[in-house]
Motif scaffolding. Structure first.
Motif, mmCIF file in Angstrom:
data_model
loop_
_atom_site.group_PDB
_atom_site.id
_atom_site.type_symbol
_atom_site.label_atom_id
_atom_site.label_comp_id
_atom_site.label_asym_id
_atom_site.label_seq_id
_atom_site.Cartn_x
_atom_site.Cartn_y
_atom_site.Cartn_z
ATOM 1 N N ARG A 113 65.514 -0.382 44.645
ATOM 2 C CA ARG A 113 65.016 -1.120 45.806
ATOM 3 C C ARG A 113 64.965 -0.233 47.064
ATOM 4 O O ARG A 113 64.184 -0.521 47.971
ATOM 5 N N ASN A 114 65.742 0.813 47.122
ATOM 6 C CA ASN A 114 65.640 1.726 48.257
ATOM 7 C C ASN A 114 64.261 2.373 48.318
ATOM 8 O O ASN A 114 63.577 2.231 49.321
ATOM 9 N N PRO A 115 63.811 3.069 47.245
ATOM 10 C CA PRO A 115 62.459 3.641 47.325
ATOM 11 C C PRO A 115 61.376 2.576 47.475
ATOM 12 O O PRO A 115 60.361 2.814 48.122
ATOM 13 N N LEU A 116 61.607 1.384 46.896
ATOM 14 C CA LEU A 116 60.613 0.318 47.067
ATOM 15 C C LEU A 116 60.508 -0.080 48.539
ATOM 16 O O LEU A 116 59.409 -0.307 49.055
ATOM 17 N N ALA A 117 61.656 -0.123 49.205
ATOM 18 C CA ALA A 117 61.663 -0.493 50.630
ATOM 19 C C ALA A 117 60.912 0.544 51.449
ATOM 20 O O ALA A 117 60.156 0.210 52.368
ATOM 21 N N VAL A 118 61.108 1.823 51.073
ATOM 22 C CA VAL A 118 60.413 2.896 51.786
ATOM 23 C C VAL A 118 58.902 2.747 51.577
ATOM 24 O O VAL A 118 58.117 2.799 52.539
ATOM 25 N N CYS A 119 58.498 2.522 50.322
ATOM 26 C CA CYS A 119 57.069 2.360 50.013
ATOM 27 C C CYS A 119 56.487 1.202 50.806
ATOM 28 O O CYS A 119 55.410 1.302 51.396
ATOM 29 N N SER A 120 57.216 0.081 50.761
ATOM 30 C CA SER A 120 56.725 -1.128 51.414
ATOM 31 C C SER A 120 56.518 -0.900 52.910
ATOM 32 O O SER A 120 55.460 -1.231 53.464
ATOM 33 N N ASP B 241 72.486 5.953 53.998
ATOM 34 C CA ASP B 241 72.553 7.338 53.489
ATOM 35 C C ASP B 241 71.229 7.767 52.863
ATOM 36 O O ASP B 241 71.084 8.913 52.446
ATOM 37 N N GLU B 242 70.309 6.853 52.732
ATOM 38 C CA GLU B 242 69.023 7.175 52.117
ATOM 39 C C GLU B 242 68.073 7.671 53.202
ATOM 40 O O GLU B 242 67.661 6.901 54.075
ATOM 41 N N PRO B 243 67.693 8.958 53.176
ATOM 42 C CA PRO B 243 66.872 9.497 54.274
ATOM 43 C C PRO B 243 65.562 8.740 54.448
ATOM 44 O O PRO B 243 65.090 8.564 55.580
ATOM 45 N N GLY B 244 64.973 8.259 53.355
ATOM 46 C CA GLY B 244 63.712 7.518 53.430
ATOM 47 C C GLY B 244 63.871 6.262 54.263
ATOM 48 O O GLY B 244 62.989 5.931 55.085
ATOM 49 N N ILE B 245 64.975 5.557 54.051
ATOM 50 C CA ILE B 245 65.213 4.317 54.801
ATOM 51 C C ILE B 245 65.446 4.636 56.283
ATOM 52 O O ILE B 245 64.930 3.944 57.162
ATOM 53 N N ALA B 246 66.216 5.691 56.499
ATOM 54 C CA ALA B 246 66.466 6.084 57.890
ATOM 55 C C ALA B 246 65.148 6.419 58.591
ATOM 56 O O ALA B 246 64.919 6.015 59.730
ATOM 57 N N TRP B 247 64.274 7.106 57.874
ATOM 58 C CA TRP B 247 62.949 7.468 58.424
ATOM 59 C C TRP B 247 62.156 6.206 58.783
ATOM 60 O O TRP B 247 61.609 6.086 59.867
#
Lengths: 499, 127
Positions: free
Chosen positions: A296-303, B16-22
């Motif tokens: 769900r972390n990468p999905l959140a980034v994609c979204s 801690d997830e750089p993508g989320i922080a971005w």
């Protein structure tokens, strides 16, 4: 004369020769009475002329109502009818040759049945009327023993024949001497077809050299040896069989043969495969939390990145950045799913093949890392670049390591370190998985590889995990051991023979 | 220099997830808010000791501490600061989330993946 059982009626007529005669008669009587068998002298009119004490005691007759009596008066009519003894006596009178030995069952009134072995001998005497000697020996005990022996043999044979396990006897070279009904049924080969053939001819060719080796060792071994070799039946595919070979020793402790007992493992293998499948599902369930978080972390980034792209007036640089983030995140989510798929693929019916342990370990660690991460566990892993392969089934070995990793993670609810090392030691690859968790109590260490043993609460545990690890590692001819200090942590070590 | 003497920043992002922080940084900064992101619980506590924030966005699973545990510790430092848990580990009506909301350990829960509007709505609601 009443004290003297033996009485020759012929002796009554010969008083003229005086003392000598008397002396011989006494000697004759003594000898006759000393014989531990029944002795009767019978004349051609089938009358008893002399009898010894042994007969009188057994038949419970007195001397006076025996001497001079006919056979019909001395023996019960049923015996005379059954044994045909009269005809035999007359035959001996006629042929002058001893009869062959016969058996006779005789029961004196009030006495238990006795079995006698009797023979009739001609007594040739020039001067006297012809007589024959009936010699009866009590063989009741021998008959009883031999019957018992026969019963015992029959019983043993029926034990072997009724067994649902394969029971074979082999010579020291491994040639088949006997092959029970269960072996006939399972293999489809009748005993007559396999008799004298080498045992290995009915096993899978991959095992032939192992079998020859085992029989070689068997010649000196005092202890049973075990093996799992596939039986090649007349029809159909190979059948997994667990064998126990025990040496048969003679009185001088020399191995004179081998007893092989085999058990069909087909059902057990099916059950094991089922257990492995359900355990895998349990492991996947345990991993679900970690995987959900990680996907769900990468999905959140994609979204979010996609939503940014929908906005107007974005700088070209930022658009590219969004597209790259989406691409990288999808790749990450996809690789998590791919690892999951690799782990969940079916493991039964897979053949042994060369397996690189470093690859198995790194794939498994990647998958377990999701779980480690949500439990704040640091994974420290030392995998050598080069380690010779082992013979194994990739997915089964992965299941072993996954169980050990998940158990280690489970043992560190407050976080910790998970050390994984792979090293080559002699002809073995040694994998150790060490946690800094709660540890295992000493009394639980013995039971840890038992099926259904778990210290986790119902619904959380992977109680089947370690017994399956044990059976999988054993199937790979390896070993698994555990070392634990409560409060300090646990180390599991798996050793597998290198190819 | 105490935290109270510092100018108030809008958001503390702990993930801690750089993508989320971005994503969060971009979202908040372009929305006109001020924001700082840190990757661990330790860093979050340190930041809070130096700086005051209007609110905090926390991930549920951090390398050094559980998000809900961190929320409790932040609460002790800043009892009035709204804390928003943003996580893919829980689902909205997860018992653990319901308990945390009830006990006021967290003010809001947003499940990953979220819409950018979800985040901005929380900020707007608190404005």
């Amino acid at each position: 004369m009443s004290g003297q059982a033996s009485q020759s009626h012929g002796a009554q007529e010969s008083g003229s020769r005086g003392g000598d005669q008397e002396q011989y008669k006494q000697l004759y009587d003594m000898l006759l009475n000393a014989i531990p068998s029944s002795v009767l002298l019978i004349d051609s009119k089938l009358r008893v002329t002399s009898v010894n004490r042994n007969f009188l005691t057994r038949s419970q007759r007195s001397l006076s109502d025996t001497i001079g009596c006919t056979l019909a008066e001395v023996f019960p009519s049923v015996i005379l009818e059954r044994t045909d003894i009269k005809r035999r006596i007359l035959e001996v009178f006629k042929s002058n040759k001893p009869s062959s030995g016969q058996r006779m069952a005789y029961r004196a009134p009030g006495m238990p049945f006795r079995t006698y072995y009797y023979r009739i001998f001609p007594i040739v005497s020039g001067t006297r009327e012809e007589q024959v000697m009936l010699l009866m020996e009590d063989v009741t005990e021998q008959v009883r023993l031999s019957e018992e022996m026969r019963r015992m043999e029959c019983h043993l044979a029926s034990v072997v024949e009724s067994a649902s396990d394969l029971v074979l006897s082999l010579d020291t070279e491994g040639r088949i001497l006997t092959w029970n009904t269960a072996a006939e049924k399972l293999s489809g080969f009748a005993f007559s077809r396999v008799k004298g053939q080498f045992f290995f001819e009915f096993c899978h060719s991959a095992a032939h050299s192992d079998i020859k080796n085992l029989f070689h060792r068997m010649r000196r071994s005092a202890r049973p040896l075990t093996a799992e070799w596939e039986l090649m039946p007349e029809k159909g595919s190979e059948i997994p069989v667990a064998w126990v070979f025990s040496p048969m020793k003679d009185d001088d402790a020399l191995t004179v043969g081998i007893v092989a007992v085999g058990r069909d493992l087909t059902e057990q293998r099916k059950l094991e495969a089922e257990q492995r499948r359900s355990q895998k599902l349990a492991a996947l369930g345990v991993m679900a939390g970690g995987i959900a978080h990680e996907i769900r972390n990468p999905l959140a980034v994609c979204s979010s990145a996609a939503q940014f792209l929908m906005e107007d007036g974005l700088a070209a640089e930022f658009r590219t950045e969004c597209a790259e983030k989406i691409q990288a995140s999808l790749q990450k989510a996809s690789s998590i799913i791919e690892n999951l798929l690799r782990f969940s693929r079916p493991s039964d019916k897979q053949k042994m093949a060369p397996v690189a342990l470093a690859t198995v370990l790194s794939e498994t660690i990647t998958l377990a890392a999701n779980q480690a991460k949500v439990h704040k566990i640091k994974i420290i892993c030392q995998l050598p670049e080069r380690c010779p392969p082992v013979s194994g089934v990739f997915s089964l070995l992965q299941q072993v390591f996954m169980n050990l990793l998940l158990n280690a993670i489970n043992a560190m609810p407050e976080g910790g370190e998970l050390h994984i090392t792979l090293e080559q030691q002699g002809g073995e690859a040694r994998i150790s998985i060490k946690d800094t968790g709660t540890g295992i109590a000493e009394d639980a260490l013995d039971k840890i590889f038992d099926p259904f043993h778990t210290t986790s609460p119902v619904g959380q545990g992977v109680g089947l995990g370690l017994s399956l690890c044990y059976s999988i590692v054993k199937q790979h001819l390896g070993s698994i051991s555990v070392d634990s200090q409560p409060g300090q942590g646990t180390t599991f070590t798996v050793s597998l023979p290198l190819l | 220099m105490t935290a109270s003497s510092q100018p108030l920043l809008d958001c503390l992002i702990v993930d801690d997830e750089p993508g989320i922080a971005w994503v969060m940084e971009h979202l908040l900064l372009t929305g006109g808010y001020t924001a700082v992101s840190v990757p661990t619980g330790m860093a979050a506590l340190a930041a809070l000791r130096q700086q005051r924030f209007r609110l905090a966005f926390l991930d549920a699973k951090l390398p050094d501490i559980d998000g809900l545990q961190l929320a409790q510790q932040l609460r002790e430092l800043e009892p009035a600061m709204p804390i928003i848990l943003v996580s893919g580990y829980y689902y909205p009506d997860d018992p653990a989330i319901l308990r945390a909301l009830e006990s006021d350990t967290i003010s809001h829960f947003i499940a990953k993946p979220f819409t950018n509007g979800d985040i901005l709505a929380v900020l707007a609601g608190l404005a």
